[in-house]
Structure formats: structure tokens, C-alpha cells
Design a protein around this motif. Sequence first.
Motif, short mmCIF file in Angstrom:
data_model
loop_
_atom_site.label_atom_id
_atom_site.label_comp_id
_atom_site.label_asym_id
_atom_site.label_seq_id
_atom_site.Cartn_x
_atom_site.Cartn_y
_atom_site.Cartn_z
N PHE A 274 0.82 -1.21 0.00
CA PHE A 274 0.00 0.00 0.00
C PHE A 274 0.86 1.26 0.00
CE2 PHE A 274 -2.94 3.14 1.83
CZ PHE A 274 -3.98 2.99 0.93
N GLU A 275 1.97 1.24 0.74
CA GLU A 275 2.86 2.39 0.72
C GLU A 275 3.42 2.63 -0.67
OE1 GLU A 275 3.62 4.67 3.01
OE2 GLU A 275 2.32 3.80 4.54
N SER B 228 0.68 3.97 -3.09
CA SER B 228 0.30 5.34 -2.73
C SER B 228 1.22 6.38 -3.37
CB SER B 228 0.31 5.50 -1.20
OG SER B 228 -0.74 4.77 -0.60
N ASN C 286 -4.44 1.78 -6.49
CA ASN C 286 -4.56 3.19 -6.09
C ASN C 286 -5.95 3.76 -6.35
OD1 ASN C 286 -4.50 3.50 -8.88
ND2 ASN C 286 -3.18 5.32 -8.81
N GLN C 287 -6.86 2.95 -6.88
CA GLN C 287 -8.24 3.35 -7.09
C GLN C 287 -9.16 2.23 -6.61
OE1 GLN C 287 -8.79 4.36 -11.24
NE2 GLN C 287 -7.48 6.17 -11.13
N PRO D 147 -8.38 1.69 -2.01
CA PRO D 147 -9.17 2.73 -1.33
C PRO D 147 -10.64 2.35 -1.17
CG PRO D 147 -7.75 3.70 -3.00
CD PRO D 147 -7.69 2.23 -3.20
N THR E 42 -9.42 1.19 2.43
CA THR E 42 -8.81 2.22 3.28
C THR E 42 -9.47 3.59 3.17
OG1 THR E 42 -7.27 2.82 1.52
CG2 THR E 42 -6.57 1.09 3.05
N LEU F 270 -5.57 7.03 0.11
CA LEU F 270 -4.19 6.60 -0.02
C LEU F 270 -3.35 7.28 1.06
CD1 LEU F 270 -3.64 6.74 -3.89
CD2 LEU F 270 -4.13 4.73 -2.50
#
Length: 531
Positions: free
Chosen positions: A264-265, A268, A318-319, A340, A361, A364
Amino acid sequence: MPSASLAPVKRALLSVSDKTGLIELGQALAGLGVELLSTGGSAKALREAGLEVRDVADVTGFPEMMDGRVKTLHPMVHGGLLALRDNADHLKAMDEHGIGGIDLLVVNLYPFEETVAKGADYETCIENIDIGGPAMIRAAAKNHGFVTTIVDVEDYDALLAELRGNDGATTLAFRQKMAMTAYARTGAYDAAVSGWMADQQGDTAPRRRAVAGTLAQELRYGENPHQQAAFYVDGSNRPGVATAQQHQGKELSYNNINDTDAAFELVSEFDPAQGPACAIIKHANPCGVARGATLKEAYGRAFDCDRTSAFGGIIALNQPLDGATAEEIVQIFTEVVIAPGADDDARRVFAAKKNLRLLTTQALADPAAAARTIRQVSGGYLVQDKDNGVITRDDLKVVTKRAPSEQELEDMLFAWKVAKHVKSNAIVYVKDGATVGVGAGQMSRVDSCRIAARKAEDMAEALGLDAPLTRGSVVASDAFFPFADGLLTAAEAGATAVIHPGGSMRDDEVIAAADEAGLAVVLTGMRHFRH
């Protein structure tokens, strides 16, 4: 060690900032015949619920003063908490001074952490540092041989079960556990205050640094089955695995959490406004990262970088996940997908894969946000700023005779973002917005170049391509090339342009070799070691 006797609860002091469950707790205690003492807003809430409550000010003979700063710091309170019930001198002192025993303390503290998280000004944060609460908690917890201390709303039900099961008393084992929890809470609170004050003063290396966390999950084991483990959150609310909602699948394991955080990092780093992106992680290293016109395309291009390693991996998007992408993902075994969000179609697709974990989440993580990382070493900790270094085109310095093309520049910036998240020594080949070879964690940078190129050759064969996708690619290195050999190995693999920090004593030698090979080289002036 006090005796393992029951301690009756006849008198309780309730003073809470978070009033969740307060009325129900007060009613239950009153039903058990417990006398209720309280302060300020807590007393008001209990009284409005029809409960008989005695104000602490009536007990101490002093009104609350100085905007509530002084109300419980008094011998009538602390004597009632600290008195040893089996000590004749203590009992005599209580009798002489009219001090009544307090058998149960229920306190939760001013919301300092929440106030800081909201971005409040300095004075507001200072006013939300609790003084009386921690003092009472520490006193009651010290005297756990006779006094029960509750600091978390989550423990109200356990307290009532304990009292009902023991005729209005608590066991020593329960009081010990609550005392442990109480000291952990005051310790965490003080850690938050001291850390915030260090930040306010710009002190990056205070003499003492305290860190704290709240248990989020007991894990079955750590990296290996013989290692015990647990997952704690720090309350920073940074979007990611610690704040995500899990929609389905088994509980996350230690390795799942570690790898999902890495995925995830990394994803992002890619602004969703500039298009979909996908990162696939295995053992905390990316085995495929790509952009695409759609999430489905981004996933497919990332998958084609290293299909073998992607099996059993972690996927970050990222979407929000859509149904078409979900259909592709479930074609192979995947441990975790984090994004997300996820639409109804995607959730329906995943529902058939009950062991696949889906996390959302809502946002981001900001790759440039200030944060710290902590790593334990034997006998101590290493604390550093999180690597939030970001470069733009304006930061790049062309050092070769040939300048990179527009496409090479785009790919080099893409490769640089990925290299930041690859274990050193890191080498990343990228072509047309997708990784085509990744070399991670090698002792020699040349070996990382070779491994990444060999993986590309294997994938070309598997995909039936005429040549590996490293032909015509760019390459990123997380640190400088100390010799020309690594750079020339990348050129042999087909790379046409190179991005790296520079700074080697032999930079001139490496640049000369690049010119001779017809490569375009840009320097960032920023290193991204990741150990």
C-alpha cells in the motif's frame, strides 16, 4: 504480593472524558449497592440519568477550581485510593481524618491524542493534558491489592461480570490485570505528550523517547510458527493496513500485515488522478508495478512482470477495485487485496474466494507526509524519519551527452518511485509505465542487475515474446553505481536510460562508460537505501 483475597467494592469514583457506557455502568453499580462519587460532567450525566451521585467536591471540602485543573488532587481522594486496608496505621489515619475508602476507580483521560490529531493549536493541546486522572490511576493501580482500576470502556462489561460473579467483589487476578492495563495507559499517554512536545521544539533526538501502541490483533504467530506476535496501532490514523476495514477472508497474519503495508505504501506513490496503478508484493518486495488505462490493465501489466512470484502475493491498487479487475485477480491465488474502496461487483466476485482478504482504506497514504520508523536492534532502537523523499523532473540532472526522451523521462520517474520500495541493492527496469524486471536485496548491485534481467528473459519466454521487455527499457538504481560494471550490465539487458543518485568517486568513469554505450543518464542527488 498481596493475598489472593476478594476485595469488596462498596464505593466507586467515576470521572471520565469518554462517556460511552457511563450511564449503564453507573446504573449497574448502583444496582449492586455501590456508592457513586463523581466529578464535573460525569456527575452531571449520572445525575441526569436519575442516579444518586456525590460530588468529589463535597468529599474534599474544596470546589473544583482553576478551570477544573484542581479537583481530585486531594488527600481525601488519594488517601481513599492508597490506604492499605490491612494496615492498622493506615486505618487509624483514615479514621482520624475522615477519609473514606475508594474501592473502584473508573477514569479515562482527557483526549490529548485526539486533540493533537485534529491539528489543534498549542494552547488547546496543553489544556488537554490530564493531570488528576493519571495521578489517581497510578495511585489506584499501585494499591491493586484492594482497589480495582478501570481505564478503558472495553473493560466495563468484564468488571460487571466480575462483580456479579463474586458477590460484589473482585479477585486479585482481575485487579492485577486491570492495574497492568492502567499503567500501560498512563505510559502511552505520557509517551504521546512527550513525543508531541519534542516535535513542537523541533527536537529530533530527545534524551528519552517513549513509544506506545494499542493492541489491534493477537496473531497466531510471527514470521515463523515458533515466534509469538501481536499487532499494535499507534493512533496516527495514517491510511493503510492499520486503519483499513477488512471485508472478508481469514485474519491477517504477521507476514500479511508486513507485506500489505509495503504494497500500500508503494501504490500510494501513484496519484490516482493520473490514472490507475497496481503493485504486487511478495516478501515485502515488489514483483510487478504498472500503470494502465484501467485497473484491469494496470493489474495485467504488473502481473506480466513476474507471474511466478505474483502467486500468493499481495495486491495494492490506487483506485477502488471494480468487478472486471476482481475477475482477473481471482484467476490465481492471492493472499490480500488492498485498495481505497471496492464496488459491489468486485465484492461479489471475491465472495466466492472466502480465504482472500479484501481491505479498503478510503484513502491513499501521503508519500511525502512526515512520519517515523522504529527498528529494534540488540539492546536498543533505531529511530529515523520515514523515507518521504520525492523528486520531480526539475530535480533531475542530465550528465550524459544524450538527454533522455520524453518517454524515457516518464519511465525513469516511475522506476524511481518503485526503487524506493525495493530492498537494497535495488535495480528496477521499467518500460512504458510498467516494471519489466526487479532485482532486490542483493549484496552486489551487479547481481541485482543480472537477476532483474534474467527474470525478464524468463517472462519473455513464458509470454512467447521475441525478446525480453528490458529491451528499450530504463533502469533505476536506489544508490550510485560504484563502478561502470552494473550500468553496463543493464545496458547489455537492453536498457537505454539510467536514473540513479550519483555521488560515487568514479562518477566520471561511469558517465564516460554510459556515453560510450549511448545511454542517457540522469542523477537525482537522493539515495533510497531500504534495508
